[in-house]
Design a protein around this motif. Structure first.
Motif, mmCIF file in Angstrom:
data_model
loop_
_atom_site.group_PDB
_atom_site.id
_atom_site.type_symbol
_atom_site.label_atom_id
_atom_site.label_comp_id
_atom_site.label_asym_id
_atom_site.label_seq_id
_atom_site.Cartn_x
_atom_site.Cartn_y
_atom_site.Cartn_z
ATOM 1 N N ALA A 9 0.980 -1.166 0.069
ATOM 2 C CA ALA A 9 0.006 -0.060 -0.045
ATOM 3 C C ALA A 9 0.979 1.116 -0.037
ATOM 4 C CB ALA A 9 -0.803 -0.008 1.211
ATOM 5 N N GLY A 10 0.375 2.235 -0.588
ATOM 6 C CA GLY A 10 1.025 3.425 -0.403
ATOM 7 C C GLY A 10 2.434 3.692 -1.364
ATOM 8 N N GLY A 11 1.978 2.993 -2.528
ATOM 9 C CA GLY A 11 3.454 2.852 -3.493
ATOM 10 C C GLY A 11 4.545 2.025 -2.931
ATOM 11 N N GLY A 12 4.181 1.095 -1.803
ATOM 12 C CA GLY A 12 5.324 0.351 -1.565
ATOM 13 C C GLY A 12 5.885 0.893 0.090
ATOM 14 N N MET A 13 5.186 1.925 0.310
ATOM 15 C CA MET A 13 5.447 2.216 1.732
ATOM 16 C C MET A 13 5.277 1.502 2.904
ATOM 17 S SD MET A 13 6.937 5.528 1.697
ATOM 18 C CE MET A 13 7.476 5.896 0.114
ATOM 19 N N VAL A 14 4.169 0.543 2.700
ATOM 20 C CA VAL A 14 3.984 -0.576 3.786
ATOM 21 C C VAL A 14 3.675 -1.829 2.805
ATOM 22 C CG1 VAL A 14 2.320 -1.334 5.457
ATOM 23 C CG2 VAL A 14 2.595 1.130 5.255
ATOM 24 N N THR A 15 4.411 -2.770 3.402
ATOM 25 C CA THR A 15 4.415 -4.082 2.847
ATOM 26 C C THR A 15 4.040 -5.147 3.806
ATOM 27 O OG1 THR A 15 6.743 -4.550 2.830
ATOM 28 C CG2 THR A 15 6.033 -3.748 0.761
ATOM 29 N N VAL A 16 3.328 -6.166 3.550
ATOM 30 C CA VAL A 16 2.762 -7.138 4.544
ATOM 31 C C VAL A 16 3.245 -8.453 3.791
ATOM 32 C CG1 VAL A 16 0.976 -8.329 5.741
ATOM 33 C CG2 VAL A 16 1.012 -5.839 5.692
ATOM 34 N N HIS B 234 -1.408 -19.792 3.918
ATOM 35 C CA HIS B 234 -2.246 -20.331 5.045
ATOM 36 C C HIS B 234 -2.917 -19.060 5.558
ATOM 37 C CE1 HIS B 234 -1.946 -24.709 5.429
ATOM 38 N NE2 HIS B 234 -0.626 -24.481 5.089
ATOM 39 N N LYS B 235 -2.511 -17.854 4.841
ATOM 40 C CA LYS B 235 -3.137 -16.473 5.475
ATOM 41 C C LYS B 235 -2.628 -16.120 6.819
ATOM 42 C CE LYS B 235 -7.506 -17.285 4.239
ATOM 43 N NZ LYS B 235 -8.897 -16.997 3.930
ATOM 44 N N GLN B 236 -1.331 -16.700 7.143
ATOM 45 C CA GLN B 236 -0.653 -16.112 8.574
ATOM 46 C C GLN B 236 0.172 -14.855 8.081
ATOM 47 O OE1 GLN B 236 0.982 -19.875 9.063
ATOM 48 N NE2 GLN B 236 -0.352 -20.218 11.136
ATOM 49 N N ILE B 237 0.001 -13.893 8.619
ATOM 50 C CA ILE B 237 0.928 -12.544 8.708
ATOM 51 C C ILE B 237 2.294 -13.039 8.944
ATOM 52 C CG2 ILE B 237 1.281 -10.271 8.896
ATOM 53 C CD1 ILE B 237 -1.214 -10.947 7.265
ATOM 54 N N LEU B 238 3.468 -12.830 8.042
ATOM 55 C CA LEU B 238 4.695 -13.101 8.559
ATOM 56 C C LEU B 238 5.594 -12.053 9.081
ATOM 57 C CD1 LEU B 238 5.402 -15.992 6.002
ATOM 58 C CD2 LEU B 238 4.502 -16.309 8.425
ATOM 59 N N GLN B 239 5.157 -10.968 8.322
ATOM 60 C CA GLN B 239 6.074 -9.793 8.576
ATOM 61 C C GLN B 239 5.387 -8.564 7.878
ATOM 62 O OE1 GLN B 239 9.778 -10.394 6.224
ATOM 63 N NE2 GLN B 239 10.498 -8.324 6.518
ATOM 64 N N VAL B 240 5.665 -7.273 8.442
ATOM 65 C CA VAL B 240 4.962 -6.057 8.356
ATOM 66 C C VAL B 240 6.176 -5.087 8.101
ATOM 67 C CG1 VAL B 240 3.518 -4.190 9.024
ATOM 68 C CG2 VAL B 240 2.761 -6.532 9.485
ATOM 69 N N ASN B 241 6.516 -4.606 7.088
ATOM 70 C CA ASN B 241 7.501 -3.532 6.744
ATOM 71 C C ASN B 241 6.776 -2.130 6.849
ATOM 72 O OD1 ASN B 241 9.630 -5.491 6.881
ATOM 73 N ND2 ASN B 241 8.766 -6.269 4.985
#
Length: 108
Positions: A39-46, A51-58
């Protein structure tokens, strides 16, 4: 009348057991595959797995504005939803092969 029935039944059971093993392997592979939502042109990446488990938030430093926490929250939410949508698509692609053309007499 029932002569070939048992042979066909055993063949069908073997096919179903094989399919079950293949489905289990595909489920295991889904856990290892990852997708990236942004989102935000790559400002936030998930990063999420199949299995729809969130592994990392940048979050890039320049998007962090203490006066506009709401925008950051919206970007994290949008990136997370994007990642989960991609994880769904990945799962459907991998698991869909087991349901297409499924024609078991009497089941449907």
């Amino acid at each position: 009348m029932m002569r070939g029935g048992m042979g066909n039944m055993q063949k069908m059971l073997k096919q179903m057991q094989k399919m079950q093993k293949e489905m289990q392997k595909a489920q295991e592979e889904l856990a290892e595959k990852t997708v990236e939502g942004t989102a935000g042109g790559g400002m936030v990446t998930v990063i999420a797995n199949g299995h729809k488990q969130i592994l990392q938030v940048n979050i890039k430093e320049e998007v962090v504005d203490p006066d506009d926490i709401e925008m950051l929250q919206d970007l994290v939410l949008a990136a997370t939803n994007d990642a989960l949508k991609k994880a769904d698509e990945l799962a459907n692609d991998m698991m869909g092969q087991f349901t297409k053309g499924l024609n078991i007499p009497g089941l449907f």
